[in-house]
Design a protein around this motif. Structure first.
Motif, PDB file in Angstrom:
ATOM      1  N   MET A 123       0.675  -1.329   0.044  1.00  0.00           N
ATOM      2  CA  MET A 123      -0.176  -0.037  -0.181  1.00  0.00           C
ATOM      3  C   MET A 123       0.646   1.369   0.009  1.00  0.00           C
ATOM      4  O   MET A 123       1.772   1.424   0.782  1.00  0.00           O
ATOM      5  CB  MET A 123      -0.780   0.037   1.221  1.00  0.00           C
ATOM      6  CG  MET A 123      -1.914  -0.898   1.169  1.00  0.00           C
ATOM      7  SD  MET A 123      -3.321  -0.300  -0.084  1.00  0.00           S
ATOM      8  CE  MET A 123      -4.849  -0.819   0.945  1.00  0.00           C
ATOM      9  N   TYR A 124       0.548   2.230  -0.827  1.00  0.00           N
ATOM     10  CA  TYR A 124       1.090   3.605  -1.020  1.00  0.00           C
ATOM     11  C   TYR A 124       0.419   4.244   0.161  1.00  0.00           C
ATOM     12  O   TYR A 124      -0.728   3.973   0.779  1.00  0.00           O
ATOM     13  CB  TYR A 124       1.103   4.220  -2.325  1.00  0.00           C
ATOM     14  CG  TYR A 124       1.903   3.173  -3.170  1.00  0.00           C
ATOM     15  CD1 TYR A 124       3.202   3.416  -3.503  1.00  0.00           C
ATOM     16  CD2 TYR A 124       1.104   2.520  -4.032  1.00  0.00           C
ATOM     17  CE1 TYR A 124       3.807   2.617  -4.329  1.00  0.00           C
ATOM     18  CE2 TYR A 124       1.885   1.765  -5.139  1.00  0.00           C
ATOM     19  CZ  TYR A 124       2.781   1.814  -5.084  1.00  0.00           C
ATOM     20  OH  TYR A 124       3.883   0.896  -5.968  1.00  0.00           O
ATOM     21  N   ARG A 125       0.872   5.460   0.432  1.00  0.00           N
ATOM     22  CA  ARG A 125       0.290   6.580   1.228  1.00  0.00           C
ATOM     23  C   ARG A 125       0.175   7.887   0.621  1.00  0.00           C
ATOM     24  O   ARG A 125       0.918   8.178  -0.604  1.00  0.00           O
ATOM     25  CB  ARG A 125       1.127   7.046   2.469  1.00  0.00           C
ATOM     26  CG  ARG A 125       1.289   5.906   3.452  1.00  0.00           C
ATOM     27  CD  ARG A 125       2.047   5.954   4.463  1.00  0.00           C
ATOM     28  NE  ARG A 125       2.024   5.293   5.443  1.00  0.00           N
ATOM     29  CZ  ARG A 125       3.236   5.061   6.695  1.00  0.00           C
ATOM     30  NH1 ARG A 125       4.349   5.885   6.256  1.00  0.00           N
ATOM     31  NH2 ARG A 125       2.973   4.360   7.585  1.00  0.00           N
ATOM     32  N   SER A 126      -0.848   8.703   0.710  1.00  0.00           N
ATOM     33  CA  SER A 126      -1.099   9.966   0.005  1.00  0.00           C
ATOM     34  C   SER A 126      -0.630  11.047   0.879  1.00  0.00           C
ATOM     35  O   SER A 126      -0.628  10.940   2.057  1.00  0.00           O
ATOM     36  CB  SER A 126      -2.261  10.216  -0.429  1.00  0.00           C
ATOM     37  OG  SER A 126      -3.199  10.429   0.983  1.00  0.00           O
ATOM     38  N   ASP A 157      -7.601   9.370  -1.427  1.00  0.00           N
ATOM     39  CA  ASP A 157      -6.706   8.578  -0.488  1.00  0.00           C
ATOM     40  C   ASP A 157      -6.689   7.226  -0.949  1.00  0.00           C
ATOM     41  O   ASP A 157      -5.594   6.468  -1.032  1.00  0.00           O
ATOM     42  CB  ASP A 157      -6.825   8.728   0.794  1.00  0.00           C
ATOM     43  CG  ASP A 157      -5.784   8.148   1.865  1.00  0.00           C
ATOM     44  OD1 ASP A 157      -4.847   8.353   1.613  1.00  0.00           O
ATOM     45  OD2 ASP A 157      -6.379   7.365   2.983  1.00  0.00           O
ATOM     46  N   GLN A 158      -7.922   6.612  -1.027  1.00  0.00           N
ATOM     47  CA  GLN A 158      -7.860   5.177  -1.637  1.00  0.00           C
ATOM     48  C   GLN A 158      -7.307   5.031  -2.843  1.00  0.00           C
ATOM     49  O   GLN A 158      -6.545   3.928  -3.052  1.00  0.00           O
ATOM     50  CB  GLN A 158      -9.471   4.543  -1.633  1.00  0.00           C
ATOM     51  CG  GLN A 158     -10.036   5.004  -0.494  1.00  0.00           C
ATOM     52  CD  GLN A 158      -9.721   4.597   0.854  1.00  0.00           C
ATOM     53  OE1 GLN A 158      -9.106   3.878   0.983  1.00  0.00           O
ATOM     54  NE2 GLN A 158      -9.857   5.655   1.732  1.00  0.00           N
ATOM     55  N   LYS A 164      -3.456   5.044  -2.514  1.00  0.00           N
ATOM     56  CA  LYS A 164      -2.952   4.081  -1.647  1.00  0.00           C
ATOM     57  C   LYS A 164      -2.933   2.724  -2.559  1.00  0.00           C
ATOM     58  O   LYS A 164      -2.140   1.914  -2.379  1.00  0.00           O
ATOM     59  CB  LYS A 164      -4.127   3.474  -0.472  1.00  0.00           C
ATOM     60  CG  LYS A 164      -3.871   4.382   0.686  1.00  0.00           C
ATOM     61  CD  LYS A 164      -4.775   3.765   1.946  1.00  0.00           C
ATOM     62  CE  LYS A 164      -4.593   4.449   3.276  1.00  0.00           C
ATOM     63  NZ  LYS A 164      -5.802   4.533   3.945  1.00  0.00           N
ATOM     64  N   ARG A 204       1.087  10.860  -4.315  1.00  0.00           N
ATOM     65  CA  ARG A 204       1.706   9.796  -3.447  1.00  0.00           C
ATOM     66  C   ARG A 204       3.069  10.061  -2.718  1.00  0.00           C
ATOM     67  O   ARG A 204       3.831  10.858  -3.283  1.00  0.00           O
ATOM     68  CB  ARG A 204       2.211   8.880  -4.482  1.00  0.00           C
ATOM     69  CG  ARG A 204       2.637   7.460  -3.892  1.00  0.00           C
ATOM     70  CD  ARG A 204       3.386   6.339  -4.835  1.00  0.00           C
ATOM     71  NE  ARG A 204       2.467   5.951  -5.776  1.00  0.00           N
ATOM     72  CZ  ARG A 204       2.697   5.137  -6.766  1.00  0.00           C
ATOM     73  NH1 ARG A 204       4.114   4.892  -6.940  1.00  0.00           N
ATOM     74  NH2 ARG A 204       2.045   4.484  -7.411  1.00  0.00           N
TER      75      ARG A 204
END
Ligand code: ACO
Length: 328
Positions: free
Chosen positions: A1-4, A124-125, A128, A169
């Motif tokens: 999972m990435y983050r914003s 955000d989703q 992610k 990201r």
């Protein structure tokens, strides 16, 4: 999972100002009552030639500039609004064209005053999961065109405006990112705040004009109680999810509807007044725009700094509610 992460913010309030003293001439009210019950001193009102996408455009351009990101890099555009340019096409599609963007998805999100938190959550989703790296979200409203200036219970509250975030990201080692977002809806309480006409239920007709159902109608006292309840509860949810104590939060940015609602939510967590970003005196309730506008104003005046932990919370017609915890 990435983050914003929030790469940049921007906001716009129209030039024309409607003071409490102006409203005194329209309805049976007074400056002291409005200040004491709501904290509102003035609201900004769009010029006759301005439409919602115009306000959104300025906020988006400022957010892109603050982020140092060219419009062409945006991969998804979300407009949170309940007072869009028209029913169809969406304000997001109009705005996409005004921004000169081609071949990207663009859509409106309708969650009233919680619309910006909902948009943040959706964006955000997408970041992610890795689907998009750069998303532009904007809350924009020209709500004064849906307000009856003969109804003292609503006309004192609302103003126009737009606020935008560019989400990108986050790098793997970036300490600043959106930690969690939370959304709620309670449709059973929908009748507390409605704009009855203009949809399939009450299409426009002469009756609409006669009954003034093209304007918002609100049960203020019930809304007030539910606002305090749901905003406090979604804040709890965010703090608990991230195991963060309220004293570790640098700023609370609540939906700017009423000073007393914001204070009640802050009291609930023992937040000192100084840690609550409030600009409601300056703009009234701009629905989906309040949170990004308040956030951006606090970035501009230096209160919100990079690395700080910020809690956002909103409630709105629906009823909807939501919160987000992020490190800016
Ligand atoms: N000026 C003077 N008197 C007024 C006004 C006014 N503009 N409006 C109402 N009053 C009167 C009422 O008629 C009432 O008189 P009465 O006692 O003789 O019956 C008295 O003032 C008290 O009225 P209340 O409704 O009890 O006043 P309250 O303290 O609850 O304040 C208010 C009213 C400001 C509307 C408050 O309930 C509120 O802010 N509610 C939330 C509204 C809101 O946030 N709406 C949007 C939510 S969703 C979204 O953000 C899109």
């Amino acid at each position: 999972m990435y983050r914003s992460r929030v790469a940049g913010t921007g906001s716009y309030l129209p030039e024309k100002v409607l003071l409490n003293s102006d409203l005194e001439k329209l309805v049976d009210t007074n400056d002291q009552w409005i200040r004491e019950r709501t904290g509102i001193e003035r609201r900004h009102i769009a010029a006759d030639h301005q439409i919602t996408s115009d306000l959104a455009l300025i906020a988006c351009q400022k957010a892109l500039q603050a982020a140092g990101i060219a419009a062409e890099q945006v991969e998804l555009l979300i407009v949170a609004t309940v007072t869009g340019d028209q029913v169809m096409p969406s304000t997001a599609c109009v705005l996409q064209n005004k921004l000169g963007l081609k071949n990207i998805p663009a859509f409106d999100l309708s969650a009233a005053c919680s619309g910006f938190i909902y948009s943040l959550s959706v964006a955000d989703q997408f970041i992610k999961t890795g689907q998009y790296k750069t998303i532009l979200i904007v809350g924009a409203e020209i709500i004064h065109r849906f307000v009856n200036y003969e109804d003292r219970e609503t006309c004192i509250l609302f103003g126009d405006g737009a606020g935008a975030f560019v989400l990108t990201r986050a790098e793997e080692n970036d300490a600043n990112y959106v930690m969690s977002t939370h959304m709620r809806a309670e449709g059973a309480l929908g009748e507390l705040f409605v704009l009855p006409a203009g949809g399939s239920k009450i299409p426009f007709s002469q009756d609409v004009l006669e009954n003034k159902t093209q304007f918002v109608k609100m049960k203020g006292r019930e809304i007030f109680k539910n606002a305090v309840r749901t905003m406090s509860s979604t804040c709890h949810e965010a703090l608990e999810k991230n195991q963060i104590a309220p004293e570790k939060v640098d700023w609370l940015v609540p939906h700017q509807a009423n000073m007393r609602i914001m204070e009640a939510v802050a009291d609930h967590f023992g937040f000192p007044k100084e840690k609550v970003i409030s600009v409601v005196h300056e703009m009234g309730n701009t629905s989906a725009a309040t949170i990004p506008v308040a956030f951006d104003m606090a970035v501009q005046d230096g209160r919100i700094q990079r690395g700080q932990t910020i809690l956002l919370t909103a409630f709105g017609a629906g009823l909807t509610a939501g919160s987000a915890l992020l490190r800016y």
